[in-house]
Enzyme design. Structure first.
Site, short mmCIF file in Angstrom:
data_model
loop_
_atom_site.label_atom_id
_atom_site.label_comp_id
_atom_site.label_asym_id
_atom_site.label_seq_id
_atom_site.Cartn_x
_atom_site.Cartn_y
_atom_site.Cartn_z
N HIS A 1 -27.11 15.40 7.97
CA HIS A 1 -26.25 15.21 6.79
C HIS A 1 -25.99 13.73 6.55
O HIS A 1 -24.95 13.35 6.00
CB HIS A 1 -24.92 15.94 6.94
N SER B 1 -34.47 -10.81 -6.50
CA SER B 1 -33.84 -10.49 -7.77
C SER B 1 -33.94 -11.71 -8.69
O SER B 1 -33.89 -12.85 -8.22
CB SER B 1 -32.37 -10.15 -7.52
N LYS C 1 -30.63 -11.60 -2.80
CA LYS C 1 -31.19 -10.25 -2.65
C LYS C 1 -32.56 -10.22 -2.01
O LYS C 1 -33.42 -11.06 -2.24
CB LYS C 1 -31.31 -9.61 -4.04
N GLU D 1 -39.36 1.79 -2.59
CA GLU D 1 -38.81 2.59 -3.70
C GLU D 1 -39.94 3.16 -4.56
O GLU D 1 -39.89 4.32 -4.98
CB GLU D 1 -37.87 1.73 -4.55
#
Ligand code: ARG
Length: 471
Positions: free
Chosen positions: A153, A274, A280, A287
């Site tokens: 979980h 970024s 970043k 992704e």
């Protein structure tokens, strides 16, 4: 090519709408190889003279060269790769070339071409699977003794070996590999000689073309052969399940790489920055990999729905099978171009991983199981440990920092020998059941997975050796 029966030319829009050249031109070399097997067979059974067969074969080889050199401009008016190559052959060797298509239909021809092309492509998919699983086995060996949090979980559950984590993903990809070889087997059947749907009145030798093209088997029923696309569905299904596994692996790493978890380190070369936030470092590659599952599953759904309710036998709907197939192959190649290389460089910050254990609560099951060994029924043990967890939470104490007195105040069954068990490393080592997370079990798993991979390599090698040359 069918002008005999028609009194009107085909409407231009129909030409555009029905052509499949933009999809199937990439299979040109495979199509030529299929035609060569066909003419060799025609000569063998006496439908072509040896000379005619040689002339056609030589011209097909010359066309193959024209294509490789970019000297062949196919036209959409000729509908597909098959008609373009045949038309070019007839241009080059007239009446002899016009004999190529006897005993054949584009229904068995296109089917043969796809299977020939696909076998080759699948062998490169295999190389990708091999590279991916091999990296996972290396990482598992490298991190067999590295302890990290295990989650259910997405809540800390029990400590695990990072090797067990890598092997968990490797096991999924090993199952995919099994599905992959099953799909390969389904592709590896020769449809040539089934003709339009019913076979032929000509004395075709299907066994000869099967052997010449290096197919393991011949398809059994001419109507079934030209009507179904199960072998392509098998490939797409393999790819869809594989895509789901890639997606899960990507997500795990994305999550563990985030500042909040922070114990996975990704290589700079596989991350992006970024345009506005200078600090970043984003896991964009992972992704995109996570998202690919959508394309792969979409392609499977496309063909599944498309083939539903099509009557026997060939119907033109089926021409679009290649849209799903090539989308999937391209997607798989993309995945394999980055995923193994990225994984190779993933590092674990074990100190950061252990920081997640600071409240010690992840060892609660170990205490309950310790009590079971002292003769406490598990449900009672669960409750006793639950109460001491509550005590730790209320008093901001770590389960691993309690004194023996504190333990015994709550649970009289506890003895001094509990305390040395309360370390994540020991907890991992003690989970030594078959397939469990102890480093010993992880190493056993790696060894048997490596042996399985060796078998698959032999299988792939045998397949590769059975492929005919020339494309
Ligand atoms: N381009 C077609 C395909 O890929 C060739 C088959 C056409 N056959 C036919 N009976 N119209 O399926």
């Amino acid at each position: 090519m069918w002008k005999g029966r028609f009194s009107q030319d085909t409407n231009d829009r129909v030409l555009d709408f029905t052509q499949s050249l933009d999809l199937d031109w990439r299979m040109a070399q495979a199509d030529i190889r299929g035609s060569i097997a066909h003419v060799r067979m025609l000569a063998l059974v006496g439908l072509l003279t040896a000379e005619e067969s040689r002339e056609i074969e030589e011209n097909l080889e010359a066309i193959s060269e024209e294509i490789k050199n970019g000297d062949f401009e196919p036209t959409r008016e000729l509908e597909d790769v098959h008609m373009n190559i045949e038309a070019r052959l007839i241009e080059r060797c007239g009446a002899t070339g016009a004999k190529l298509h006897m005993g054949r239909s584009r229904n068995d021809q296109a089917n043969t071409t796809v299977r020939l092309y696909l076998r080759q492509e699948l062998l490169s998919v295999w190389c990708g699977l091999d590279a991916l699983i091999s990296v996972l086995l290396e990482k598992a060996a490298q991190h067999a003794d590295t302890v990290v949090p295990g989650y259910t979980h997405l809540q800390q559950a029990q400590p695990v070996s990072m090797g067990q984590f890598w092997m968990a993903h490797a096991q999924a990809f090993l199952r995919d590999t099994k599905r992959f070889f099953d799909a390969y087997e389904a592709v590896d059947e020769s449809p040539l000689g089934c003709a339009a749907l019913a076979g032929s009145t000509l004395p075709l030798d299907r066994e000869y073309t099967r052997r010449d093209l290096g197919f393991s088997k011949m398809t059994a029923n001419s109507m079934d052969t030209v009507a179904h696309r199960d072998h392509i569905l098998d490939v797409l299904y393999f790819a869809s399940v594989f895509g789901a596994h890639v997606s899960r692996l990507s997500e795990d790493l994305i999550v563990y790489f985030s500042s909040e978890f922070g114990w996975v380190k990704l290589p700079d070369a596989f991350c992006t920055g970024s345009s506005i936030m200078p600090q970043k470092k984003n896991p964009d590659v992972l992704e995109i990999l996570r998202g690919k599952s959508g394309q792969l599953t979409g392609a499977l759904m496309d063909l599944l729905v498309m083939t539903k309710g099509i009557p026997l036998t060939y119907n033109r709907d089926l021409q679009d099978d290649k849209r799903s197939l090539f989308r999937t192959l391209d997607c798989l190649h993309g995945i394999f171009s980055v995923l193994p290389a990225l994984l190779k460089e993933v590092e674990i910050d074990e100190e950061a991983a252990l920081r997640g254990f600071s409240d010690g609560l992840i060892l609660a099951t170990d205490v309950a199981e310790y009590l079971v060994m002292q003769g406490v029924p598990f449900r009672n043990a669960h409750e006793k440990v639950g109460k001491i967890v509550r005590y730790c939470l209320d008093n901001k104490k770590s389960l691993t920092a309690l004194s023996l007195d504190e333990w015994q105040n709550h649970i009289p069954e506890v003895k001094a020998d509990l305390l040395p068990l309360l370390s994540p490393k020991v907890a991992v080592e003690r989970r030594n059941t078959a397939g469990g997370t102890s480093p010993e079990q992880v190493r056993k798993q790696i060894a048997s997975a490596a042996a399985k991979m060796e078998q698959y390599r032999q299988e792939a090698k045998a397949y590769e050796e059975s492929l005919p040359g020339l494309y």
